[in-house]
Each structure stands twice: as structure tokens, then as C-alpha cells.
Scaffold this motif. Structure first.
Motif, PDB file in Angstrom:
ATOM      1  N   LYS A  22       0.963  -1.190   0.014  1.00  0.00           N
ATOM      2  CA  LYS A  22       0.109  -0.082  -0.028  1.00  0.00           C
ATOM      3  C   LYS A  22       0.912   1.183   0.122  1.00  0.00           C
ATOM      4  CE  LYS A  22      -2.174  -1.123   3.836  1.00  0.00           C
ATOM      5  NZ  LYS A  22      -1.511  -2.373   3.981  1.00  0.00           N
TER       6      LYS A  22
ATOM      7  N   GLY B 220      -5.446 -10.251  19.065  1.00  0.00           N
ATOM      8  CA  GLY B 220      -6.331  -9.494  18.223  1.00  0.00           C
ATOM      9  C   GLY B 220      -5.681  -8.595  17.145  1.00  0.00           C
ATOM     10  N   SER B 221      -4.232  -8.806  16.758  1.00  0.00           N
ATOM     11  CA  SER B 221      -3.661  -8.329  15.654  1.00  0.00           C
ATOM     12  C   SER B 221      -3.236  -9.221  14.773  1.00  0.00           C
ATOM     13  CB  SER B 221      -2.494  -7.641  16.309  1.00  0.00           C
ATOM     14  OG  SER B 221      -1.509  -7.049  15.288  1.00  0.00           O
TER      15      SER B 221
ATOM     16  N   THR C 153      -1.593  -6.352   8.803  1.00  0.00           N
ATOM     17  CA  THR C 153      -1.944  -4.886   8.613  1.00  0.00           C
ATOM     18  C   THR C 153      -0.751  -3.960   9.052  1.00  0.00           C
ATOM     19  OG1 THR C 153      -2.479  -5.489  11.360  1.00  0.00           O
ATOM     20  CG2 THR C 153      -4.194  -5.495   9.625  1.00  0.00           C
ATOM     21  N   MET C 154       0.372  -4.607   9.412  1.00  0.00           N
ATOM     22  CA  MET C 154       1.541  -3.794   9.860  1.00  0.00           C
ATOM     23  C   MET C 154       2.786  -4.417   9.254  1.00  0.00           C
ATOM     24  SD  MET C 154       0.422  -2.053  13.279  1.00  0.00           S
ATOM     25  CE  MET C 154      -1.101  -0.971  13.406  1.00  0.00           C
TER      26      MET C 154
ATOM     27  N   ASP D  44      -6.026 -15.328  18.623  1.00  0.00           N
ATOM     28  CA  ASP D  44      -6.584 -15.254  17.339  1.00  0.00           C
ATOM     29  C   ASP D  44      -7.461 -16.249  17.123  1.00  0.00           C
ATOM     30  OD1 ASP D  44      -7.748 -14.294  14.628  1.00  0.00           O
ATOM     31  OD2 ASP D  44      -6.043 -12.785  14.615  1.00  0.00           O
TER      32      ASP D  44
ATOM     33  N   ARG E  18      -8.695 -16.895  14.382  1.00  0.00           N
ATOM     34  CA  ARG E  18      -8.119 -17.548  13.043  1.00  0.00           C
ATOM     35  C   ARG E  18      -6.649 -17.615  13.231  1.00  0.00           C
ATOM     36  NH1 ARG E  18      -8.721 -14.119   8.466  1.00  0.00           N
ATOM     37  NH2 ARG E  18      -7.935 -12.409   9.824  1.00  0.00           N
TER      38      ARG E  18
ATOM     39  N   GLY F 197     -14.847 -12.763  21.037  1.00  0.00           N
ATOM     40  CA  GLY F 197     -15.519 -11.914  21.815  1.00  0.00           C
ATOM     41  C   GLY F 197     -15.383 -12.431  23.352  1.00  0.00           C
TER      42      GLY F 197
ATOM     43  N   ASP G 195     -12.166 -12.809  24.741  1.00  0.00           N
ATOM     44  CA  ASP G 195     -10.915 -12.626  25.519  1.00  0.00           C
ATOM     45  C   ASP G 195     -10.871 -12.042  27.019  1.00  0.00           C
ATOM     46  OD1 ASP G 195     -10.406 -12.184  22.491  1.00  0.00           O
ATOM     47  OD2 ASP G 195      -8.591 -11.297  22.869  1.00  0.00           O
TER      48      ASP G 195
ATOM     49  N   ALA H 295      -4.713  -5.272  19.831  1.00  0.00           N
ATOM     50  CA  ALA H 295      -5.333  -4.560  18.532  1.00  0.00           C
ATOM     51  C   ALA H 295      -6.906  -4.748  18.335  1.00  0.00           C
ATOM     52  CB  ALA H 295      -4.486  -4.815  17.302  1.00  0.00           C
ATOM     53  N   ARG H 296      -7.231  -4.622  17.147  1.00  0.00           N
ATOM     54  CA  ARG H 296      -9.021  -4.564  17.228  1.00  0.00           C
ATOM     55  C   ARG H 296      -9.713  -5.609  17.740  1.00  0.00           C
ATOM     56  NH1 ARG H 296      -6.319  -0.644  15.925  1.00  0.00           N
ATOM     57  NH2 ARG H 296      -5.796  -1.046  18.196  1.00  0.00           N
ATOM     58  N   GLY H 297      -8.905  -7.006  17.295  1.00  0.00           N
ATOM     59  CA  GLY H 297      -9.849  -8.186  17.424  1.00  0.00           C
ATOM     60  C   GLY H 297     -10.086  -8.388  19.012  1.00  0.00           C
TER      61      GLY H 297
ATOM     62  N   VAL I  50      -7.656  -7.411   5.172  1.00  0.00           N
ATOM     63  CA  VAL I  50      -6.769  -7.977   4.227  1.00  0.00           C
ATOM     64  C   VAL I  50      -5.570  -6.989   3.802  1.00  0.00           C
ATOM     65  CG1 VAL I  50      -8.407  -9.212   3.369  1.00  0.00           C
ATOM     66  CG2 VAL I  50      -7.643  -7.493   2.121  1.00  0.00           C
TER      67      VAL I  50
ATOM     68  N   HIS J 177     -13.596  -4.287   3.546  1.00  0.00           N
ATOM     69  CA  HIS J 177     -13.201  -3.063   2.632  1.00  0.00           C
ATOM     70  C   HIS J 177     -14.151  -2.804   1.718  1.00  0.00           C
ATOM     71  CE1 HIS J 177      -9.747  -3.796   4.707  1.00  0.00           C
ATOM     72  NE2 HIS J 177      -9.365  -4.947   4.381  1.00  0.00           N
TER      73      HIS J 177
HETATM   74  N1  LIG Z   1      -3.843  -3.805   5.060  1.00  0.00           N
HETATM   75  C1  LIG Z   1      -4.242  -3.132   5.980  1.00  0.00           C
HETATM   76  N2  LIG Z   1      -3.671  -2.561   6.976  1.00  0.00           N
HETATM   77  C2  LIG Z   1      -4.373  -1.967   8.046  1.00  0.00           C
HETATM   78  C3  LIG Z   1      -5.691  -1.386   7.681  1.00  0.00           C
HETATM   79  C4  LIG Z   1      -6.363  -1.661   6.777  1.00  0.00           C
HETATM   80  O1  LIG Z   1      -7.442  -1.470   6.595  1.00  0.00           O
HETATM   81  N3  LIG Z   1      -5.706  -2.899   5.631  1.00  0.00           N
HETATM   82  N4  LIG Z   1      -6.214  -0.529   8.579  1.00  0.00           N
HETATM   83  C5  LIG Z   1      -5.290  -0.002   9.763  1.00  0.00           C
HETATM   84  C6  LIG Z   1      -5.989   0.307  11.215  1.00  0.00           C
HETATM   85  S1  LIG Z   1      -7.162   1.905  11.037  1.00  0.00           S
HETATM   86  C7  LIG Z   1      -6.225  -0.481  12.053  1.00  0.00           C
HETATM   87  S2  LIG Z   1      -7.358  -0.150  13.195  1.00  0.00           S
HETATM   88  C8  LIG Z   1      -5.399  -1.745  11.849  1.00  0.00           C
HETATM   89  C9  LIG Z   1      -6.073  -3.001  12.674  1.00  0.00           C
HETATM   90  O2  LIG Z   1      -5.227  -4.080  12.841  1.00  0.00           O
HETATM   91  P1  LIG Z   1      -5.535  -5.420  13.302  1.00  0.00           P
HETATM   92  O3  LIG Z   1      -6.147  -5.358  14.470  1.00  0.00           O
HETATM   93  O4  LIG Z   1      -4.477  -6.384  13.143  1.00  0.00           O
HETATM   94  O5  LIG Z   1      -6.585  -5.852  12.146  1.00  0.00           O
HETATM   95  P2  LIG Z   1      -7.965  -6.493  11.976  1.00  0.00           P
HETATM   96  O6  LIG Z   1      -7.858  -7.578  10.837  1.00  0.00           O
HETATM   97  O7  LIG Z   1      -9.232  -5.879  11.982  1.00  0.00           O
HETATM   98  O8  LIG Z   1      -7.969  -7.534  13.329  1.00  0.00           O
HETATM   99  C10 LIG Z   1      -7.064  -8.327  13.647  1.00  0.00           C
HETATM  100  C11 LIG Z   1      -7.332  -9.563  14.133  1.00  0.00           C
HETATM  101  O9  LIG Z   1      -8.489  -9.971  14.938  1.00  0.00           O
HETATM  102  C12 LIG Z   1      -8.809 -11.208  15.098  1.00  0.00           C
HETATM  103  N5  LIG Z   1     -10.018 -11.279  15.774  1.00  0.00           N
HETATM  104  C13 LIG Z   1     -11.402 -11.282  15.498  1.00  0.00           C
HETATM  105  N6  LIG Z   1     -12.112 -11.318  16.598  1.00  0.00           N
HETATM  106  C14 LIG Z   1     -11.265 -11.670  17.579  1.00  0.00           C
HETATM  107  C15 LIG Z   1     -11.467 -11.828  19.312  1.00  0.00           C
HETATM  108  O10 LIG Z   1     -12.640 -11.793  19.758  1.00  0.00           O
HETATM  109  N7  LIG Z   1     -10.438 -11.931  19.671  1.00  0.00           N
HETATM  110  C16 LIG Z   1      -9.095 -11.706  19.393  1.00  0.00           C
HETATM  111  N8  LIG Z   1      -7.829 -11.875  20.054  1.00  0.00           N
HETATM  112  N9  LIG Z   1      -8.899 -11.791  17.943  1.00  0.00           N
HETATM  113  C17 LIG Z   1     -10.117 -11.595  17.297  1.00  0.00           C
HETATM  114  C18 LIG Z   1      -9.216 -11.351  13.444  1.00  0.00           C
HETATM  115  O11 LIG Z   1      -9.250 -12.612  13.303  1.00  0.00           O
HETATM  116  C19 LIG Z   1      -7.954 -10.505  12.846  1.00  0.00           C
HETATM  117  O12 LIG Z   1      -7.157 -11.620  12.464  1.00  0.00           O
HETATM  118  O13 LIG Z   1      -4.810  -1.999  11.084  1.00  0.00           O
HETATM  119  C20 LIG Z   1      -4.378  -0.730  10.208  1.00  0.00           C
HETATM  120  N10 LIG Z   1      -3.596  -1.404   9.127  1.00  0.00           N
END
Ligand SMILES: Nc1nc2c(c(=O)[nH]1)N[C@H]1C(S)=C(S)[C@@H](COP(=O)(O)OP(=O)(O)OC[C@H]3O[C@@H](n4cnc5c(=O)[nH]c(N)nc54)[C@H](O)[C@@H]3O)O[C@H]1N2
Ligand SMILES: Nc1nc2c(c(=O)[nH]1)N[C@H]1C(S)=C(S)[C@@H](COP(=O)(O)OP(=O)(O)OC[C@H]3O[C@@H](n4cnc5c(=O)[nH]c(N)nc54)[C@H](O)[C@@H]3O)O[C@H]1N2
Ligand code: SF4
Ligand SMILES: [Mo]
Length: 704
Positions: A54, A180-181, A186-187, A208, A210, A227, A229, A302-304, A594, A666
Motif C-alpha cells: 500500500k 487481536g492483531s 496490517t503492519m 486470534d 484464526r 468476544g 478475550d 489490536a482491534r480483535g 486483508v 473493505h
Molecule cells: N492492510 C491493512 N492494514 C491496515 C488497515 C487496513 O485496513 N488494511 N487498517 C489500519 C487500521 S485503522 C487498523 S485499526 C489496524 C487494525 O489492525 P488489526 O487489529 O491487526 O486488524 P483486524 O484484521 O481488524 O483484526 C485483527 C485480528 O483480530 C482477530 N479477531 C477477531 N475477533 C477476535 C477476538 O474476539 N479476539 C481476538 N483476540 N482476535 C480476534 C481477527 O481474526 C484478525 O485476524 O490496521 C491498520 N493497518
């Protein structure tokens, strides 16, 4: 001249337009003379020259026709968006916002910002809302991002900075729990720090549902039901206590509230936690052994882990786990949140959040109001109070909120229960959107204002480490686009009020100078940071209260930012997420990202190489689920929740739990994952439940 032709074009040192790593990159006029820009590697501590696809393709969006280059107005005759002059477009915005305010009051005008905006823009937008529009109704997409971690941070440590240490520290600690990352997607450049951690003898635990590319890097992968954690973290804390791993001295000297937190955790027996999470007891024990067996450690969420109706308490439980084990407030240890958007950190510090003033001050605090009102030259009593949170604001559109200005977000794709949100947007009397492309939200607007992009304008960003960075303009923008700051400057001037446009400078450095004053004395104190310093030092960590101050790469080493300097345990117990599965909706849907697409896809879906790599939505499911439905890999399936349905091809893989399906979010249209998601909000952070709702999946009816 030959020598001129051979001399390399100058390189502008800058940062990527996308995520919170804010990878360093160089930009140079392209050698092919097509007028574009080449991205060249640049050494910067978070990415050390590496970029993901990206970042390396970001200049593609600078060119027509992918991006907007003239204002658009919806013409009554055609009902369509058609080109207009800036004068006409701005005059219409002023007339319509003014009319709504006159007829329905200031709070009938809303503002929706974004965590991708520079600090200067976020600051100016918050000030514009409160001072020019006089509205309390401003919030931003960061509410959908790390708000639960931010709230938990505040509660435990008295301040919220995503990482309290530089990211590179990760490679030197003993054990990392990454929950949850999906960092590998994502990074990606940050994965280097995880690899180095393991090369240095440290261990990695990934949590995670997955088995992601990130989980594949781990020594131990725990795969809880989405949900849960909260139960997992409490169960691990139970084992820490039971196995005698509590750092009694740290707890006594540096924390408060342990007894209540301990008692709550003790109710979470390993067997109970296994039943709730699906993580076998031996794996729970193995995680505690790995983490407590190392001399130092970190928990990164992170968001998970965070995007749940229980997100704040979940992060609180992980922080309790760090505090009890003494993994906080000392070098190479601590809790951190991997903030997501480019300026996810700075964007939440300077006033586009419903309850906030610059410097991470509280809008409800009289002293904070007096300080900021002083900088703004207005009466503190004229500042509105706190407004609605992001989803609550979107839900109020067409009701109490009748006009909206969107700057830096595409909620038609990214908001929870998006069909409903799209409907609310259509109910507005007036919608203005400032964007670089015609996003799905811009396509609904009455006026679209085309703005400059990262390589065309200067401004500061604060990355996930709390490091304040400078992006310098590398090229001149095309005719016909203006910066967000210029837009706010013009609107402020034309909307009049008692302020003049002079107080909304279009020059970013002038805005930053004012932001420094406004943030002085606040939690996120930028007053010692200047553009010159950022350039000379390649970033300065806040807080930085004076020009001679070195900045603060590591927080909490001596004290936490609470009044008494102690970190606070929170008393938390497990509770279910808002929507559990039942006979009608037997599977959990979780959503995420993704590698090749960014967020709502407004930008990355327009970049050909990225779009080819990730052309559309899909539904990831376990073979057992696919067999039950009688679908094969690639067959279209329909996912239905209590809020709507989405259709996309099945992606069958053993790397996901058999009670869970996953969709990336997306895309717009029939594959829009947010047709399904649950807008139930976390009671503290107001984070929607993006990561868990109940669905059923069926074979899609054959087309035609
Ligand atoms: N390629 C790419 N990179 C990005 C972004 C993007 O849109 N695309 N967006 C950016 C932004 S704004 C953000 S916020 C970050 C997000 O970065 P991440 O948080 O890494 O991204 P997600 O894919 O939303 O979620 C991460 C993982 O959480 C897992 N997950 C789902 N539910 C749960 C749960 O209940 N518990 C746990 N432990 N895990 C769970 C999912 O399976 C997923 O693999 O990425 C940033 N980087
Ligand atoms: N189901 C589900 N939904 C989610 C999530 C999830 O995990 N699952 N994650 C949530 C998270 S963490 C986030 S951060 C949100 C993000 O969701 P969005 O807010 O929709 O994020 P973007 O797609 O980055 O939207 C930014 C918009 O601003 C434009 N833009 C970029 N730079 C600028 C600028 O400088 N000025 C202006 N005016 N416009 C600009 C872009 O072109 C784009 O249209 O999505 C949330 N939605
Ligand atoms: S990891 Fe994030 S900041 Fe780095 S190049 Fe990719 S999108 Fe840009
Ligand atoms: Mo995010």
C-alpha cells in the motif's frame, strides 16, 4: 545539460499516507517523466526502509482520473453531482449549514472527522465545530478504532498513548502476547520486530480465532471464540495467582486496587475459561509459563480484542494481567495498543472527539475549557459541552442532526449496521464531504470538496508510538484542489460568527504553533515540539513540555500518570458480548482486514495493483461449516444477521474455528460486511461490536 540529466532528483523525506506505523519513505520525481513520484526507501526506526504494497503504490492516487480535481454540487435539475467552482461550492455549504443552524439550532449541524487527518487538521476541525459552528455534535472514525484501549489506558494509567515505548523495544523483551492483531497483514514492516524477538531468544504468543499469517509466526497460538478475550485474560490472571507468579513488590509499590481485581479473577477457573473461550486448559497453562518464565514481557492488543461491546473491560483485564506480573512501568515491559490509522494517536488528542479539547483535555473540565478558550480568544461559556459518539451521531442523522460535514471518513462502508447508516445519511437536509476521491459517502453528498493529499501538503502525524512526525509537501497539487485547512479557513471566514478567518490559518505550521499553546499543560503536551525539531530529530515523542525537553520515548518508568502515580487495577468480570449465537443465527461473524486493502477501500480499491491482489469480499469458513452447507471454495454464500445480509464467495480453510466465520470489511455493495455488524456499544468507550455478532450462512440463490 548532461550533468543535470544525470543528477538524481532531490528526495523529500516523508511518511506513508496510510497506517499508524507511519513508515518513513522518500519521494522523488519519477524518472519516467510522466510527472509522477517514485517512492524510495528511507531509514526510519519502525520500518527501516521496508514498506508494504500500500505504501509503495501510494503515489498512484495522486494522478487524475483516480482522484477528484474539482468541486461537485448536486444539481436539482439532474439530481446528479456535477462540476462547480470553489466559490459556488463553498457558498452553498455556507448557505445550507447557516440555514440549518438558524432554523434548528447549532446542534443540528454535525461534523464527522477521521484519524487519517494530520494533527493540524484534527485540531482545526474540532475548533471549527466548537467556535464557528458552535455545535457539540462532532466525533470521528477513531471511535471505531482504538477507543476501547484508549479508555482502558486512561482508567489504568491516567493517560492514553498507544505504545508507552518505541516499537523497536518489542524485539528486546522476553515474551510478547499479541492479541487481536494480524500484524503480518496490517503492519507488515513491524513483523521484523517479532522475528527479531524470537531470534533474540524471546517468545511470541498470538491470540486470534484464526490461524493468521501472524499466528503462524508464534510459539503458541491460542484461538478463542470471538468476544471471549475477557474470560481468557481473567483466566490467565487466575493461573498467575494460583502458580505464585504475582510480583508482590511491584503491586505494593506501583499499583492500587489489586485485592478487588484479584478476587474477581479468582472466580475464573481454568476449566470455566476453557468452556467459554474454547482454549484448552493446557494451552492456558503454557501461555502463563511462557510469559512468566521470561524476565520481562509485553501484552499488545489490536482491534480483535478491542472492538467489542466489552472492549474496555477486555483491555482492562489484559492491563490487570500486566500489572499483577509486574510487566508495566519498567524497561522492556508493558501494555500497548497498536493504534491503527495514520494519525489514530494524534487524531484523538486534539479535539475532534465528542468529549475532548486539544492536548487530550476533557471538554467537561472547567479548567481545560478556560485554558483552550483563552488560546482561541473566546468566552469559555461559549464552548458547547460533550456531544454524541460516532455511531450515536450517525444514528441521529436526519433526526436531531440535519446537516453534516464529513472530513476524512467513509462511513457508508465502515460504520456498523451500514445499511441503516446509509439510510440516515440519505435523510439529511444537507451533506458536505471533503475527500480526495469520490468515496461511497461522497457519492451521497450535496457538495463534494476535493482536497490535497499527503504528498501535496505539509503537516504532522503522531504514530502508534506517540512519535510526532512531519510530512513535507513533495509536489504541487493539481489546480482545482485545496487543502482541508484552506477549506476550513474559507468556511470560517464566510460563516462569520465573531471570529475572523485569521484565526483559522491555512498554513499548517501556523496551526501547529497554536496547537502547541493549546496543548501546553495537557496530557498530550506538544508545546516543546517544532517543525524544525521534528525534522532534525526525525520525530519527537510526546509529552514534550519545553523546547529543551528531549521528548518521552518511554512512559511510566518512574510513575504512572495518575494523581498518586500508581497504576489502577480495574475490577472486571466476564460478561458475554452483546449478541450471542442461537438456533436462528448459529455462527459468530468476525470482521477485519486483508493486506492489500485499506479500511473502507476508498483509496486502495482505486489502485490497480492492490485491487488485483484483493478484488472483493469473501466469507472465510471452516470445512465443517462448508460441508454442512454443501458449498465448495469459491461458491457464493449469503450471510444473514439480525440487521441485514451480505453475499460473497466462500473461502474454505482449516485456519478458522468451526463456530466462526470471517469477512473483510473493505467493500461496498452486496459484499459489504457492515450490512451485518451489530452497533451495540461498549458502555465506556462507545465502541461498536465489529468483531462479534450472530449470523447464519446459506448457499446463495443462483443468480438470475
Ligand atoms: N492492510 C491493512 N492494514 C491496515 C488497515 C487496513 O485496513 N488494511 N487498517 C489500519 C487500521 S485503522 C487498523 S485499526 C489496524 C487494525 O489492525 P488489526 O487489529 O491487526 O486488524 P483486524 O484484521 O481488524 O483484526 C485483527 C485480528 O483480530 C482477530 N479477531 C477477531 N475477533 C477476535 C477476538 O474476539 N479476539 C481476538 N483476540 N482476535 C480476534 C481477527 O481474526 C484478525 O485476524 O490496521 C491498520 N493497518
Ligand atoms: N466491520 C468492520 N468495520 C470496521 C472495522 C472493522 O474491523 N470491521 N474497523 C473500523 C476501524 S478500526 C476504522 S479506523 C474505520 C475506518 O473507516 P473509514 O473512516 O471509512 O476509513 P477510510 O477508508 O480510511 O476513510 C477515509 C476517507 O477519507 C479520505 N481521506 C484520506 N485522507 C484524507 C485527508 O487528508 N482529508 C480528507 N478530507 N479526506 C481524506 C479517504 O479517501 C477516505 O474516503 O473502519 C471501522 N469499520
Ligand atoms: S505498513 Fe502502514 S505505514 Fe507502512 S507502508 Fe504499509 S500502510 Fe504504509
Ligand atoms: Mo482503525
Amino acid at each position: 545539460m548532461l550533468t543535470d540529466a544525470l543528477a538524481p532528483a532531490p528526495v523529500t523525506a516523508t511518511h506513508c499516507p496510510y497506517c499508524s506505523l507511519q513508515c518513513g519513505m522518500g519521494l522523488r520525481a519519477a524518472s519516467d517523466a510522466a510527472g509522477g513520484l517514485d517512492v524510495v526507501p528511507r531509514d526510519f526506526p519502525v520500518n527501516r526502509g521496508a514498506l508494504c504494497g500500500k505504501g509503495s503504490t501510494a503515489p498512484a492516487l495522486l494522478a487524475r482520473p483516480l482522484r477528484l480535481t474539482e468541486p461537485l454540487i448536486r444539481r436539482p435539475a439532474s439530481g446528479r453531482l456535477e462540476p462547480a467552482s470553489w466559490d459556488e461550492a463553498l457558498a452553498l455549504v455556507v448557505e445550507r449549514l447557516g440555514a440549518v443552524r438558524r432554523d434548528h439550532g447549532a446542534d443540528a449541524v454535525g461534523v464527522f472527522g477521521g484519524g487519517g487527518l494530520t494533527n493540524e487538521k484534527a485540531y482545526a476541525l474540532g475548533k471549527f465545530a466548537r467556535v464557528v459552528l458552535g455545535t457539540s455534535q462532532i466525533d470521528y472514525n477513531g471511535r471505531f478504532c482504538m477507543s476501547s484501549a484508549a479508555a482502558a489506558h486512561q482508567r489504568a494509567f491516567g493517560v492514553d498513548r498507544g505504545l508507552p515505548f518505541p516499537l523497536a523495544d518489542v524485539s528486546r523483551t522476553g515474551c510478547v502476547i499479541l492479541t487481536g492483531s494480524n500484524m503480518a497483514e496490517t503492519m507488515p514492516p513491524a513483523v521484523r520486530h517479532l522475528r527479531e524477538l524470537r531470534e533474540n531468544g524471546g517468545t511470541l504468543i498470538v491470540v486470534d480465532p484464526r490461524r493468521t499469517k501472524t499466528a503462524e509466526l508464534a510459539d503458541l497460538h491460542l484461538a478463542p471464540r470471538p468476544g471471549t478475550d475477557l474470560a481468557l485474560a481473567l483466566g490467565l490472571l487466575h493461573l498467575v495467582v494460583a502458580q505464585g507468579h504475582v510480583d508482590e513488590e511491584f503491586v505494593r509499590e506501583r499499583t492500587a486496587g489489586w485485592e478487588a481485581a484479584r478476587a474477581a479473577a479468582m472466580a475464573h477457573w481454568p476449566e470455566l475459561v476453557e468452556r467459554i473461550t474454547g482454549v484448552p486448559v493446557p494451552q492456558l497453562r503454557a501461555a502463563v509459563d511462557l510469559f512468566c518464565g521470561a524476565t520481562d514481557g509485553m501484552v499488545l492488543t489490536a482491534r480483535g480484542a478491542e472492538q467489542h461491546s466489552t472492549g474496555t473491560d477486555t483491555v482492562g483485564a489484559w492491563i490487570n494481567f500486566c500489572l499483577a506480573t509486574g510487566r508495566a512501568g519498567r524497561p522492556l515491559s508493558g501494555y500497548g495498543c497498536l493504534t491503527g490509522q495514520g494519525n489514530g494517536q494524534g487524531g484523538r488528542e486534539h479535539g475532534q472527539k465528542a468529549d475532548q479539547l486539544p492536548g487530550y483535555r476533557k471538554l467537561a473540565d472547567p479548567a481545560a475549557r478556560a485554558h483552550v478558550a483563552g488560546v482561541w480568544g473566546v468566552d469559555p461559556d461559549s464552548l458547547p459541552g460533550p456531544g454524541r459518539s460516532a455511531y450515536e451521531l450517525l444514528d441521529a442523522l436526519g433526526g436531531e442532526v440535519k446537516a453534516l460535514l464529513v472530513m476524512g471518513s467513509n462511513p457508508v462502508v465502515s460504520a456498523p449496521r451500514a445499511t441503516h447508516v446509509e439510510g440516515r445519511l440519505r435523510e439529511l437536509d444537507f451533506l458536505a464531504v471533503a475527500d480526495v476521491v469520490l468515496s461511497e459517502t461522497a457519492a451521497l453528498a450535496d457538495v463534494v470538496l476535493p482536497v490535497t493529499q499527503w504528498a501535496e501538503e505539509t503537516g504532522t502525524m503522531t504514530n502508534l508510538e506517540g512519535r510526532v512526525l512531519l510530512r513535507r509537501a513533495a509536489i504541487t497539487p493539481p489546480d482545482g484542489v485545496r487543502s482541508d485547512l484552506h477549506v476550513l479557513n474559507s468556511l470560517a471566514e464566510k460563516l462569520g460568527c465573531e471570529v475572523t478567518a485569521k484565526k483559522f490559518p491555512a498554513d499548517p505550521e501556523e496551526v501547529f504553533e497554536e496547537l502547541r499553546l493549546a496543548s501546553a499543560g495537557g496530557a498530550a503536551d506538544y508545546s516543546g515540539i517544532t517543525y524544525a525539531r521534528i525534522e532534525a530529530e526525525d520525530g519527537v515523542f510526546w509529552p514534550c513540555p519545553q523546547e529543551g525537553h528531549p521528548g518521552t520515548p518511554r512512559l511510566f518508568l518512574d510513575r504512572f500518570a495518575t494523581e498518586d502515580g500508581r497504576a489502577r487495577f480495574v475490577e472486571v468480570s466476564y460478561r458475554e458480548v452483546d449478541e450471542e449465537t442461537d438456533a436462528a443465527y448459529p455462527l459468530v461473524l468476525t470482521t477485519g482486514r486483508v493486506l492489500a486493502q485499506y479500511q473502507s477501500g476508498a483509496q486502495t480499491r482505486r489502485v490497480p495493483g492492490l485491487n488485483a491482489a484483493a478484488p472483493g469480499a469473501y466469507v472465510e469458513m471452516h470445512p465443517l461449516v462448508a460441508d454442512r452447507l454443501g458449498v465448495g471454495d469459491g461458491d457464493p454464500v449469503t450471510v444473514t444477521s439480525r440487521r441485514g445480509r451480505a453475499t460473497a464467495p466462500a473461502r474454505v480453510t482449516g485456519a478458522i474455528r468451526s463456530d466462526t466465520v470471517f469477512m473483510p470489511f473493505h467493500w461496498a455493495g452486496e459484499g459489504r460486511a457492515n450490512n451485518l455488524t451489530n452497533p451495540a456499544l461498549d458502555p465506556v468507550s462507545k465502541m461498536p461490536a465489529f468483531k462479534a455478532c450472530a449470523v447464519r450462512v446459506e448457499r446463495a440463490a443462483p443468480a438470475g
